[in-house]
Scaffold this motif. Structure first.
Motif, PDB file in Angstrom:
ATOM      1  N   LYS A 368     -36.364 -15.789  13.390  1.00  0.00           N
ATOM      2  CA  LYS A 368     -37.257 -15.735  12.233  1.00  0.00           C
ATOM      3  C   LYS A 368     -37.057 -14.456  11.429  1.00  0.00           C
ATOM      4  N   SER A 369     -36.728 -13.377  12.110  1.00  0.00           N
ATOM      5  CA  SER A 369     -36.526 -12.113  11.396  1.00  0.00           C
ATOM      6  C   SER A 369     -35.301 -12.196  10.486  1.00  0.00           C
ATOM      7  N   LYS A 370     -34.247 -12.875  10.943  1.00  0.00           N
ATOM      8  CA  LYS A 370     -33.058 -13.043  10.110  1.00  0.00           C
ATOM      9  C   LYS A 370     -33.370 -13.907   8.902  1.00  0.00           C
ATOM     10  N   VAL A 371     -34.129 -14.972   9.117  1.00  0.00           N
ATOM     11  CA  VAL A 371     -34.528 -15.836   8.015  1.00  0.00           C
ATOM     12  C   VAL A 371     -35.334 -15.047   6.982  1.00  0.00           C
ATOM     13  N   LYS A 372     -36.276 -14.249   7.444  1.00  0.00           N
ATOM     14  CA  LYS A 372     -37.117 -13.476   6.540  1.00  0.00           C
ATOM     15  C   LYS A 372     -36.295 -12.496   5.723  1.00  0.00           C
ATOM     16  N   ALA A 373     -35.341 -11.826   6.360  1.00  0.00           N
ATOM     17  CA  ALA A 373     -34.513 -10.852   5.647  1.00  0.00           C
ATOM     18  C   ALA A 373     -33.628 -11.533   4.602  1.00  0.00           C
ATOM     19  N   LEU A 374     -33.005 -12.654   4.974  1.00  0.00           N
ATOM     20  CA  LEU A 374     -32.128 -13.366   4.048  1.00  0.00           C
ATOM     21  C   LEU A 374     -32.898 -13.878   2.838  1.00  0.00           C
ATOM     22  N   THR A 375     -34.008 -14.546   3.092  1.00  0.00           N
ATOM     23  CA  THR A 375     -34.734 -15.180   1.988  1.00  0.00           C
ATOM     24  C   THR A 375     -35.359 -14.151   1.058  1.00  0.00           C
ATOM     25  N   ARG A 376     -35.801 -13.030   1.608  1.00  0.00           N
ATOM     26  CA  ARG A 376     -36.360 -11.972   0.759  1.00  0.00           C
ATOM     27  C   ARG A 376     -35.285 -11.411  -0.172  1.00  0.00           C
ATOM     28  N   ALA A 377     -34.096 -11.142   0.382  1.00  0.00           N
ATOM     29  CA  ALA A 377     -33.004 -10.594  -0.431  1.00  0.00           C
ATOM     30  C   ALA A 377     -32.504 -11.611  -1.450  1.00  0.00           C
TER      31      ALA A 377
END
Length: 412
Positions: A368-377
């Motif tokens: 989930k942390s990877k998803v959050k970082a990708l989608t925010r950027a």
């Protein structure tokens, strides 16, 4: 300015691809310019649907030409003109356009996509004063798409007939795109890579970059919780690069994925799915959704968005839409080609072989942390660089620059 826009098909809101680009051009320009849309429509029903554009522009429609398979075979084998020109060839359209241009004086006439370029008059040498500025809005460098299609199909004996077609179109389009300066005062490209290709092939043609974009207010994060991991692919489903992409994904990536995530589901969403695409929906865990009115709920319900492109060019609107809606993206290098500012593993995961592509999807399911970082950027990138409200002024700047250039040429 008074601007006439020539369209190969109706720009219905809020469809994707070229329709979305044309619709946004019209919507953004209407506050500052007087617009007249001259477009093909496939039917009376389609013409009636254009009423949604009446607040933005005047509209002239012509029934889209229809070709039989025999006619298409004949022009493919016997004509030096690319197939894409024959697709948009209709004497009735030329007559309707001439009537529009005789009735009023226009500052700019803009041909959307290569089909419409054939209606531009050959320019006098040297450029004469008066008359509209003729502009080509190049959605792709078309010869490059056919070159990539040829090289892809050449590796598969079952597709050698397609490869032969692409080889012919590659050389026809290359020759045609090398002579655009005879007809146009300038051309817009959707990426810097496409601009370089246009400049290399036709150094006399002035160019500027007006990328594809996204309405970041319309496409915005609205997550829907679904009980199973869901993968999404969208696009026009009779467009050859999209068909190749989803067939490759289902044949090579999907088996690897379901072996690791048995509950995974794949949604294939888009217009005009042919038999090849519909057949994919007969496989376990795969559903095809045709001609949906609004694609946003599918983005909202998706765990991962995939862009497994192996053919094509330009900047894909669907990638920008996924970024805007906060869906993590896994793509091939070609799938995210041309997106300025994109960094692999920052805004999207990029993988070109089936095993790596499947593993990237699994990584997003598990982190989930990877998803959050990708989608925010990714969302930040499209808001900053790819919102239509920031893009369309570049088109207006191009018109002004080319008008000034033509003015200096005629006064010297």
């Amino acid at each position: 300015m008074k601007v006439a826009i020539l369209a190969p098909y109706p720009p219905y809101p809020p469809q994707g691809g070229g329709q979305q680009r044309m619709y946004q051009i019209i919507r953004q320009l209407t506050a500052r310019h007087t617009l007249h849309l001259v477009t093909f429509t496939p039917s009376d029903r389609a013409t009636a649907a254009l009423d949604a554009l009446q607040p933005f522009c005047r509209i002239t429609t012509v029934l889209a030409p229809r070709r039989t398979g025999v006619q298409r075979l004949g022009t493919t084998l016997l004509s030096a003109r690319p197939d894409m020109l024959w697709r948009g060839y209709a004497p009735a359209f030329a007559e309707a356009l001439q009537a529009v241009l005789r009735a009023e004086q226009y500052d700019v006439v803009q041909a959307e996509s290569i089909e419409m370029t054939q209606y531009a008059p050959r320019k006098a040498e040297p450029t004469t004063p008066g008359g509209p500025l003729w502009v080509y809005d190049a959605w792709n460098v078309e010869f490059m798409i056919q070159q990539r299609a040829f090289l892809t199909d050449l590796r598969r004996p079952r597709h050698w007939l397609r490869a032969g077609y692409s080889l012919l179109q590659w050389f026809k389009l290359r020759r045609y795109e090398q002579r655009l300066h005879h007809f146009f005062d300038g051309a817009f490209a959707v990426s810097q890579g496409d601009q370089r290709l246009l400049q290399e092939f036709d150094p006399k043609l002035p160019t500027a970059v007006v990328p594809n974009g996204v309405d970041t207010g319309y496409f915005c994060p609205q997550r829907i919780t679904v009980p199973v991991p869901t993968i999404l692919f969208t696009g026009t489903l009779d467009y050859r690069p999209n068909v190749d992409a989803i067939q490759w994904f289902v044949a090579t990536v999907w088996p690897r994925l379901v072996s690791q995530i048995p509950a995974a589901r794949l949604h294939i969403v888009g217009r005009n799915p042919g038999r090849e695409v519909l057949a994919l929906g007969t496989q376990a865990g795969i559903e095809v959704f045709a001609d949906v009115v609004d694609v946003r709920p599918f983005f909202s319900a998706a765990s991962v968005y995939v862009v497994p492109m192996r053919i094509g060019g330009g900047v894909r609107l669907k990638v920008l839409e996924a970024f805007a809606q906060g869906v993590p993206v896994v793509a091939t290098s070609l799938g995210v080609e041309g997106i300025a500012g994109l960094q692999p593993n920052v805004q999207a995961l990029v993988a070109d072989d089936p095993a790596a592509f499947a593993n990237a999807i699994v990584q997003l399911f598990e982190s989930k942390s990877k998803v959050k970082a990708l989608t925010r950027a990714a969302r930040a990138l499209v808001v900053q660089r790819y919102d239509w409200s920031a893009i369309i002024p570049r088109m207006e700047d191009g018109w002004l620059d080319w008008q000034a250039t033509r003015g200096r040429a005629t006064s010297s």
